[in-house]
Design a protein around this motif. Structure first.
Motif, PDB file in Angstrom:
ATOM      1  N   GLN A   1      -0.132   7.328  -5.496  1.00  0.00           N
ATOM      2  CA  GLN A   1       0.224   8.438  -4.620  1.00  0.00           C
ATOM      3  C   GLN A   1       1.181   9.368  -5.354  1.00  0.00           C
ATOM      4  O   GLN A   1       1.003   9.630  -6.537  1.00  0.00           O
ATOM      5  CB  GLN A   1       0.776   7.882  -3.301  1.00  0.00           C
ATOM      6  CG  GLN A   1      -0.276   7.022  -2.589  1.00  0.00           C
ATOM      7  CD  GLN A   1       0.058   6.706  -1.153  1.00  0.00           C
ATOM      8  OE1 GLN A   1       0.712   7.469  -0.458  1.00  0.00           O
ATOM      9  NE2 GLN A   1      -0.422   5.559  -0.687  1.00  0.00           N
ATOM     10  N   GLY A   2       2.205   9.897  -4.689  1.00  0.00           N
ATOM     11  CA  GLY A   2       3.028  10.943  -5.278  1.00  0.00           C
ATOM     12  C   GLY A   2       4.060  10.431  -6.270  1.00  0.00           C
ATOM     13  O   GLY A   2       4.294   9.228  -6.406  1.00  0.00           O
ATOM     14  N   PHE A   3       4.709  11.390  -6.940  1.00  0.00           N
ATOM     15  CA  PHE A   3       5.743  11.045  -7.916  1.00  0.00           C
ATOM     16  C   PHE A   3       6.904  10.303  -7.261  1.00  0.00           C
ATOM     17  O   PHE A   3       7.461   9.371  -7.838  1.00  0.00           O
ATOM     18  CB  PHE A   3       6.263  12.310  -8.592  1.00  0.00           C
ATOM     19  CG  PHE A   3       5.276  12.952  -9.532  1.00  0.00           C
ATOM     20  CD1 PHE A   3       4.635  12.206 -10.507  1.00  0.00           C
ATOM     21  CD2 PHE A   3       5.001  14.305  -9.443  1.00  0.00           C
ATOM     22  CE1 PHE A   3       3.730  12.790 -11.384  1.00  0.00           C
ATOM     23  CE2 PHE A   3       4.099  14.908 -10.315  1.00  0.00           C
ATOM     24  CZ  PHE A   3       3.458  14.148 -11.288  1.00  0.00           C
ATOM     25  N   GLY A   4       7.292  10.725  -6.063  1.00  0.00           N
ATOM     26  CA  GLY A   4       8.382  10.045  -5.372  1.00  0.00           C
ATOM     27  C   GLY A   4       8.039   8.612  -5.031  1.00  0.00           C
ATOM     28  O   GLY A   4       8.878   7.713  -5.171  1.00  0.00           O
ATOM     29  N   ASP A   5       6.806   8.367  -4.592  1.00  0.00           N
ATOM     30  CA  ASP A   5       6.370   6.993  -4.315  1.00  0.00           C
ATOM     31  C   ASP A   5       6.457   6.127  -5.570  1.00  0.00           C
ATOM     32  O   ASP A   5       6.884   4.970  -5.520  1.00  0.00           O
ATOM     33  CB  ASP A   5       4.932   6.999  -3.801  1.00  0.00           C
ATOM     34  CG  ASP A   5       4.777   7.787  -2.505  1.00  0.00           C
ATOM     35  OD1 ASP A   5       5.478   7.468  -1.542  1.00  0.00           O
ATOM     36  OD2 ASP A   5       3.958   8.719  -2.475  1.00  0.00           O
ATOM     37  N   THR A   6       6.044   6.685  -6.697  1.00  0.00           N
ATOM     38  CA  THR A   6       6.089   5.929  -7.946  1.00  0.00           C
ATOM     39  C   THR A   6       7.518   5.538  -8.291  1.00  0.00           C
ATOM     40  O   THR A   6       7.796   4.392  -8.653  1.00  0.00           O
ATOM     41  CB  THR A   6       5.476   6.756  -9.082  1.00  0.00           C
ATOM     42  OG1 THR A   6       4.102   7.016  -8.784  1.00  0.00           O
ATOM     43  CG2 THR A   6       5.570   6.018 -10.410  1.00  0.00           C
ATOM     44  N   ILE A   7       8.434   6.492  -8.182  1.00  0.00           N
ATOM     45  CA  ILE A   7       9.837   6.199  -8.481  1.00  0.00           C
ATOM     46  C   ILE A   7      10.379   5.138  -7.525  1.00  0.00           C
ATOM     47  O   ILE A   7      11.057   4.194  -7.941  1.00  0.00           O
ATOM     48  CB  ILE A   7      10.680   7.483  -8.402  1.00  0.00           C
ATOM     49  CG1 ILE A   7      10.297   8.433  -9.540  1.00  0.00           C
ATOM     50  CG2 ILE A   7      12.173   7.162  -8.456  1.00  0.00           C
ATOM     51  CD1 ILE A   7      10.908   9.812  -9.428  1.00  0.00           C
ATOM     52  N   GLN A   8      10.061   5.259  -6.240  1.00  0.00           N
ATOM     53  CA  GLN A   8      10.596   4.318  -5.262  1.00  0.00           C
ATOM     54  C   GLN A   8      10.144   2.891  -5.527  1.00  0.00           C
ATOM     55  O   GLN A   8      10.949   1.951  -5.455  1.00  0.00           O
ATOM     56  CB  GLN A   8      10.187   4.743  -3.853  1.00  0.00           C
ATOM     57  CG  GLN A   8      10.730   3.800  -2.782  1.00  0.00           C
ATOM     58  CD  GLN A   8      10.385   4.248  -1.377  1.00  0.00           C
ATOM     59  OE1 GLN A   8       9.725   5.256  -1.183  1.00  0.00           O
ATOM     60  NE2 GLN A   8      10.843   3.493  -0.383  1.00  0.00           N
ATOM     61  N   PHE A   9       8.869   2.708  -5.836  1.00  0.00           N
ATOM     62  CA  PHE A   9       8.340   1.348  -5.928  1.00  0.00           C
ATOM     63  C   PHE A   9       8.295   0.793  -7.348  1.00  0.00           C
ATOM     64  O   PHE A   9       7.977  -0.381  -7.539  1.00  0.00           O
ATOM     65  CB  PHE A   9       6.977   1.293  -5.253  1.00  0.00           C
ATOM     66  CG  PHE A   9       7.066   1.580  -3.780  1.00  0.00           C
ATOM     67  CD1 PHE A   9       7.609   0.655  -2.917  1.00  0.00           C
ATOM     68  CD2 PHE A   9       6.668   2.800  -3.277  1.00  0.00           C
ATOM     69  CE1 PHE A   9       7.736   0.927  -1.562  1.00  0.00           C
ATOM     70  CE2 PHE A   9       6.783   3.095  -1.933  1.00  0.00           C
ATOM     71  CZ  PHE A   9       7.329   2.150  -1.069  1.00  0.00           C
ATOM     72  N   ALA A  10       8.651   1.615  -8.335  1.00  0.00           N
ATOM     73  CA  ALA A  10       8.783   1.099  -9.703  1.00  0.00           C
ATOM     74  C   ALA A  10       9.881   0.047  -9.791  1.00  0.00           C
ATOM     75  O   ALA A  10       9.893  -0.769 -10.726  1.00  0.00           O
ATOM     76  CB  ALA A  10       9.067   2.241 -10.672  1.00  0.00           C
ATOM     77  N   ARG A  11      10.782   0.026  -8.834  1.00  0.00           N
ATOM     78  CA  ARG A  11      11.860  -0.977  -8.822  1.00  0.00           C
ATOM     79  C   ARG A  11      11.320  -2.409  -8.825  1.00  0.00           C
ATOM     80  O   ARG A  11      12.034  -3.352  -9.182  1.00  0.00           O
ATOM     81  CB  ARG A  11      12.746  -0.779  -7.588  1.00  0.00           C
ATOM     82  CG  ARG A  11      12.077  -1.196  -6.293  1.00  0.00           C
ATOM     83  CD  ARG A  11      12.931  -0.896  -5.065  1.00  0.00           C
ATOM     84  NE  ARG A  11      13.078   0.538  -4.862  1.00  0.00           N
ATOM     85  CZ  ARG A  11      14.158   1.098  -4.299  1.00  0.00           C
ATOM     86  NH1 ARG A  11      15.149   0.340  -3.899  1.00  0.00           N
ATOM     87  NH2 ARG A  11      14.206   2.404  -4.129  1.00  0.00           N
ATOM     88  N   TYR A  12      10.075  -2.570  -8.371  1.00  0.00           N
ATOM     89  CA  TYR A  12       9.500  -3.913  -8.292  1.00  0.00           C
ATOM     90  C   TYR A  12       8.974  -4.423  -9.635  1.00  0.00           C
ATOM     91  O   TYR A  12       8.756  -5.630  -9.787  1.00  0.00           O
ATOM     92  CB  TYR A  12       8.357  -3.931  -7.279  1.00  0.00           C
ATOM     93  CG  TYR A  12       8.809  -3.941  -5.837  1.00  0.00           C
ATOM     94  CD1 TYR A  12       9.069  -5.140  -5.177  1.00  0.00           C
ATOM     95  CD2 TYR A  12       8.985  -2.758  -5.137  1.00  0.00           C
ATOM     96  CE1 TYR A  12       9.481  -5.159  -3.846  1.00  0.00           C
ATOM     97  CE2 TYR A  12       9.390  -2.756  -3.801  1.00  0.00           C
ATOM     98  CZ  TYR A  12       9.645  -3.956  -3.167  1.00  0.00           C
ATOM     99  OH  TYR A  12      10.054  -3.966  -1.853  1.00  0.00           O
TER     100      TYR A  12
END
Length: 336
Positions: A77-88
């Motif tokens: 999905q979007g760039f913000g989603d990628t940043i948010q869930f990259a923490r995993y």
């Protein structure tokens, strides 16, 4: 419409009736996912969220032992989603997987800061060889995340030191003559093609209460079409940005970010820098309801519309707190 009006019982009844007659209606499941997630019922929401379409033939990972297998984590999905869930991604490594992170080229340099144990690749025409895969937004389900177990370190991404220094010099040149108050970056609009952009973006002329705040060095971080309406009082910091690593270096030179719901706010939160998020009455699910903090990003403060469309109340509250912020930041310098 019922969900965005917070008439959840009626919204649930509509979706339940539809799914009773059409159990495989993917859009209804996704709508129910969002309705549950925004209310904080995360585990039920993640289950419904799995009705998203799949693109890869390899077996999906759902949290079972990895035993050293190669697992492809991919953005969808979007760039913000990628940043948010990259923490995993580091958690998957610690769970025994050999992690391959398949990324958009604009986020490649930024996501390398997750650590050397994670192989970050620019997305190509075919995925890298792997044994299992997991979309980034399915990782919370795989880890059984609820409101009490969100992995939320103070920061999990970092700007590159040489880029921080380079952008620091550029900003110093731009701000000549602007005084010595705290540096504050502003973003007032998102992608106009986003389905909820008419609610989340703010007309630039409504920013006047912020622009009139004394004791600040204000800058524009706005990109896209809305950048053309930038007020003359806001120097532009976005010229020359190549990717999100550059954006991270810019943010590292600021004292505060104030933004609507865009990738910039996710980036600030992932870097652990102070950021104030301006939210519509019907927020995106990840910001939950009625709280001034985010369990996903400890450095964020949330300012919410009390009524649909009421940006004026939000901006007055932000302007008041911004004056306090400027005074508090300036006080130690004055005393020294």
């Amino acid at each position: 419409m019922l969900r965005d009006a917070r008439r959840f019982a009626e919204s649930d009844a509509c979706l339940d009736a539809l799914l009773a007659s059409r159990p495989d209606h993917a859009d209804a499941h996704l709508a129910r996912a969002v309705s549950r997630l925004v209310r904080g019922d995360l585990r039920a929401g993640w289950e419904e969220f799995e009705w998203r379409p799949r693109r890869l033939p390899a077996p999906p990972w759902a949290g079972e032992p990895l035993d050293g297998r190669r697992i492809l984590l991919h953005a969808e999905q979007g760039f913000g989603d990628t940043i948010q869930f990259a923490r995993y991604a580091p958690l998957v490594t610690r769970a025994g997987g050999r992690v391959i992170l398949d990324m958009h080229p604009l986020q490649f340099r930024l996501l390398r800061s997750l650590g050397p144990e994670i192989q970050v690749l620019v997305r190509g025409p075919a995925p890298a060889p792997h044994d299992l895969h997991c979309p980034l937004m399915s990782l919370p389900r795989a880890f059984g995340t609820d409101l009490t177990s969100i992995p939320a370190p103070p920061a999990y991404l970092a700007a590159e030191a040489d880029e921080v220094a380079r952008w620091g010099r550029r900003i110093a040149e731009i701000e000549t003559g602007k005084g010595s108050g705290p540096r504050v970056g502003l973003v007032w609009a998102g992608n106009p093609n986003h389905r909820n952009d008419r609610n989340r973006s703010i007309p630039v002329e409504r920013l006047a209460p912020l622009l009139d705040t004394p004791g600040l060095r204000l800058f524009s971080l706005q990109t896209g079409d809305a950048k053309a309406a930038r007020p003359a009082a806001l120097p532009d910091l976005t010229a020359g940005i190549r990717d999100f690593a550059d954006s991270a270096a810019i943010l590292a030179n600021l004292d505060l970010v104030i933004a609507v719901d865009t990738a910039t706010i996710h980036l600030a939160g992932a870097l652990g820098m102070p950021a104030w998020l301006l939210l519509p009455y019907a927020p995106d699910w990840r910001w939950l309801l009625d709280r001034a903090d985010s369990p996903w990003y400890p450095s964020l403060r949330l300012f919410r519309q009390p009524h649909p469309g009421d940006w004026d109340s939000v901006l007055r509250a932000v302007a008041t707190d911004l004056e306090r912020f400027a005074a508090a930041q300036f006080a130690p310098q004055k005393q020294s």
